[in-house]
Design an enzyme around this catalytic site. Structure first.
Site, PDB file in Angstrom:
ATOM      1  N   ASP A 239       0.821  -1.219   0.000  1.00 28.38           N
ATOM      2  CA  ASP A 239       0.000   0.000   0.000  1.00 28.38           C
ATOM      3  C   ASP A 239       0.851   1.264   0.000  1.00 28.38           C
ATOM      4  O   ASP A 239       0.307   2.367  -0.097  1.00 28.38           O
ATOM      5  CB  ASP A 239      -0.937  -0.003   1.213  1.00 28.38           C
TER       6      ASP A 239
ATOM      7  N   ARG B 109     -11.680   7.286   0.241  1.00 25.54           N
ATOM      8  CA  ARG B 109     -11.907   5.965   0.860  1.00 25.54           C
ATOM      9  C   ARG B 109     -10.804   5.649   1.872  1.00 25.54           C
ATOM     10  O   ARG B 109     -11.001   4.878   2.807  1.00 25.54           O
ATOM     11  CB  ARG B 109     -11.892   4.858  -0.208  1.00 25.54           C
TER      12      ARG B 109
HETATM   13  C1  EPZ Z   1      -5.496  -6.462   2.805  1.00 23.78           C
HETATM   14  O1  EPZ Z   1      -6.221  -6.904   1.675  1.00 23.78           O
HETATM   15  C2  EPZ Z   1      -5.663  -4.951   2.812  1.00 23.78           C
HETATM   16  N1  EPZ Z   1      -7.068  -4.623   2.901  1.00 23.78           N
HETATM   17  C3  EPZ Z   1      -5.084  -4.381   1.523  1.00 23.78           C
HETATM   18  O2  EPZ Z   1      -5.201  -2.957   1.558  1.00 23.78           O
HETATM   19  C4  EPZ Z   1      -3.612  -4.758   1.450  1.00 23.78           C
HETATM   20  O3  EPZ Z   1      -3.061  -4.261   0.251  1.00 23.78           O
HETATM   21  C5  EPZ Z   1      -3.489  -6.298   1.500  1.00 23.78           C
HETATM   22  O4  EPZ Z   1      -4.107  -6.785   2.693  1.00 23.78           O
HETATM   23  C6  EPZ Z   1      -2.049  -6.757   1.469  1.00 23.78           C
HETATM   24  O5  EPZ Z   1      -1.367  -6.224   2.553  1.00 23.78           O
HETATM   25  C7  EPZ Z   1      -7.698  -4.700   4.094  1.00 23.78           C
HETATM   26  O6  EPZ Z   1      -7.130  -5.075   5.097  1.00 23.78           O
HETATM   27  C8  EPZ Z   1      -9.140  -4.293   4.114  1.00 23.78           C
HETATM   28  P1  EPZ Z   1      -4.634 -10.402   0.839  1.00 23.78           P
HETATM   29  P2  EPZ Z   1      -6.556  -8.468   1.487  1.00 23.78           P
HETATM   30  O7  EPZ Z   1      -5.740 -11.375   1.034  1.00 23.78           O
HETATM   31  O8  EPZ Z   1      -6.604  -9.137   2.792  1.00 23.78           O
HETATM   32  C9  EPZ Z   1      -4.630 -13.156  -2.918  1.00 23.78           C
HETATM   33  C10 EPZ Z   1      -5.908  -0.864   0.804  1.00 23.78           C
HETATM   34  O9  EPZ Z   1      -5.539  -0.159  -0.163  1.00 23.78           O
HETATM   35  N2  EPZ Z   1      -5.773 -13.896  -2.351  1.00 23.78           N
HETATM   36  O10 EPZ Z   1      -3.528 -10.347   1.839  1.00 23.78           O
HETATM   37  O11 EPZ Z   1      -7.723  -8.572   0.596  1.00 23.78           O
HETATM   38  C11 EPZ Z   1      -4.981 -11.730  -3.301  1.00 23.78           C
HETATM   39  O12 EPZ Z   1      -5.590 -11.692  -4.572  1.00 23.78           O
HETATM   40  C12 EPZ Z   1      -6.110  -2.352   0.621  1.00 23.78           C
HETATM   41  O13 EPZ Z   1      -6.121  -0.439   1.948  1.00 23.78           O
HETATM   42  C13 EPZ Z   1      -6.143 -15.090  -2.962  1.00 23.78           C
HETATM   43  O14 EPZ Z   1      -5.555 -15.505  -3.951  1.00 23.78           O
HETATM   44  O15 EPZ Z   1      -5.268  -8.955   0.719  1.00 23.78           O
HETATM   45  C14 EPZ Z   1      -3.637 -11.046  -3.289  1.00 23.78           C
HETATM   46  O16 EPZ Z   1      -2.989 -11.253  -4.529  1.00 23.78           O
HETATM   47  C15 EPZ Z   1      -5.876  -2.801  -0.800  1.00 23.78           C
HETATM   48  N3  EPZ Z   1      -7.208 -15.772  -2.453  1.00 23.78           N
HETATM   49  C16 EPZ Z   1      -2.881 -11.791  -2.181  1.00 23.78           C
HETATM   50  O17 EPZ Z   1      -3.622 -12.989  -1.929  1.00 23.78           O
HETATM   51  C17 EPZ Z   1      -7.893 -15.349  -1.349  1.00 23.78           C
HETATM   52  O18 EPZ Z   1      -8.838 -16.040  -0.912  1.00 23.78           O
HETATM   53  C18 EPZ Z   1      -2.783 -11.050  -0.874  1.00 23.78           C
HETATM   54  O19 EPZ Z   1      -4.082 -10.568  -0.633  1.00 23.78           O
HETATM   55  C19 EPZ Z   1      -7.487 -14.137  -0.741  1.00 23.78           C
HETATM   56  C20 EPZ Z   1      -6.423 -13.435  -1.250  1.00 23.78           C
END
Ligand code: EPZ
Length: 420
Positions: free
Chosen positions: A305, A398
């Protein structure tokens, strides 16, 4: 629609206070579903994503009482319909984290497909696998997922890759499951450790949060309680890069510098001049910036981020820098906008870009593709010579409360304009 009009080139100076962390507040609020008792939460950022989540809770029957702009009392005793409202879930993908507490409390949830967003497809396969391990049956219907469980039972679940919200959702589900749950290769973010500490203060039995192995002994109930949301480390890092890019001297207060050790190390290598205090960071004008490569990584690595604001900084640094975004496939969709402002960046593939600096930036009309790219474009506009128009600033709002007011306090020439 509103847009920002920004006059660039003014060196910024003064103090800016960091708000409560969006990515902590959303989960702390979701955890109020785990009890019938009242939870009083302070230092909640007044931003769109949080307001949408509170609306979802209200829509399901929770009592959400506004105490002041940053404080709410939430009581979920009245939730009768644990079905997530489609329109609101579409506005807030992170509402998927509600699955854990709703399943723990009600054993059944209907949720519309949360969908992807501009930064990536955002699948939820890990959530589905994790809940299945805890004894939840998942039926995928045309527009919804239907989750059902007679009783959540503790299990060992190995994450195929680190997922922040999947870790938090399963942690909350396991809190009230029968038996012990072990989460392996869990995410280690400070927000997760903080969530676990608050759940334990309310009667949960969680060990290892903040490490890759978390052990949760299920309990029958947990209580309500009081909580102050932790400082937003993303705001802290963003304001530090703003100061490095266009600050004379910026003092960042009410923050937790220890949550950003890797970004500080990188910024020192870049040549940014700053001092770290217990809850304050002072950033001085840094005229000689050196290009340093960036690889984003799950905590404690360099948080994705902060990747976009760092890239803007690299446009002012001397030399070539490789920006490698390892977490998302769609988080470089602002590079073309920076190039339109005069940056010299080559997109190698959806995950990598090479920046050649320093480059003089000029004002332009650009659109915010997502929250973090949006604030990066604001920083670029403050750096640029001339006037910029930043559109789609709902994305910036946001993640950053009243950001135009706060930047004006530092001397920025930024105005929020109604669409002309
Ligand atoms: C959290 O998102 C944050 N959002 C994100 O911030 C942040 O960028 C991200 O963690 C990484 O640190 C919140 O906490 C609300 P992940 P999250 O699951 O949990 C893949 C912002 O700008 N994945 O850690 O959704 C996913 O596609 C936001 O504030 C799967 O493949 O991120 C990604 O490539 C953006 N399958 C990777 O894992 C799943 O079931 C890491 O995503 C879930 C995720």
């Amino acid at each position: 629609m509103e847009h920002f009009q920004i006059e660039g080139g003014t060196l910024l100076e003064g103090e800016i206070s960091v708000n409560g962390a969006k990515n902590s507040a959303l989960k702390i609020i979701a955890s109020t579903v785990l009890t019938n008792e009242t939870c009083r939460i302070e230092n909640i950022p007044a931003i769109a994503d949080v307001l949408v989540l509170l609306d979802i809770l209200k829509e399901m029957g929770a009592e959400v009482k506004l105490i002041d702009r940053h404080t709410y009392e939430i009581t979920c005793a009245g939730i009768s319909e644990p079905n997530l409202p489609e329109l609101l879930v579409r506005k807030l993908r992170a509402s998927v984290v509600l699955l854990g507490p709703l399943l723990a409390r009600f054993g059944e949830v209907k949720m519309p497909h949360p969908g992807g967003c501009v930064i990536g497809e955002r699948p939820i396969d890990i959530f589905l696998d994790g809940f299945a391990a805890l004894g939840v049956s998942v039926k995928e219907e045309e527009t919804h997922y239907h989750f059902h469980s007679n009783k959540l039972t503790g299990a060992t679940f190995v994450f195929p890759r680190v997922s922040v919200t999947a870790t938090e959702a399963l942690l909350m589900a396991a809190t009230l499951a029968e038996g012990t749950t072990t989460l392996k290769f869990a995410a280690c973010e400070p927000e997760i450790e903080d969530l676990a500490e608050w759940l334990n203060a309310r009667g949960a039995k969680i060990r290892g949060a903040g490490t890759h192995t978390i052990i949760i002994e299920g309990v029958k109930t947990i209580t309500g309680g009081e909580k102050r949301i932790m400082p937003d480390r993303i705001e802290t890092g963003t304001f530090a890069m703003l100061g490095a890019a266009i600050g004379r001297k910026i003092v960042i207060t009410n923050c937790e510098p220890s949550h950003l050790e890797v970004p500080w190390k990188l910024l020192r290598q870049v040549g940014v001049r700053f001092e770290l205090g217990r809850d304050v960071v002072t950033v001085h004008q840094s005229p000689h910036l050196q290009a340093v490569n960036l690889v984003t990584h799950e905590y404690p690595g360099f948080i994705t981020d902060l990747q976009a604001p760092y890239t803007v900084l690299m446009t002012q640094a001397k030399g070539l820098s490789l920006i490698h975004e390892t977490i998302y496939e769609g988080r470089l969709f602002y590079i073309d906008k920076l190039n339109k402002m005069g940056a010299r960046i080559i997109m190698c593939d959806p995950h990598r870009a090479v920046v050649l600096g320093p480059a003089k930036l000029y004002g332009a009309t650009v659109e915010s593709p997502d929250i973090r790219a949006g604030i990066a474009l604001v920083i670029a506009a403050l750096l640029a010579e001339g006037t910029s128009r930043i559109e789609n600033i709902y994305q910036v709002d946001r993640g950053y409360e009243a950001i135009d007011d706060r930047l004006r306090q530092l001397g920025a020439k930024i105005e929020r304009m109604k669409e002309s």
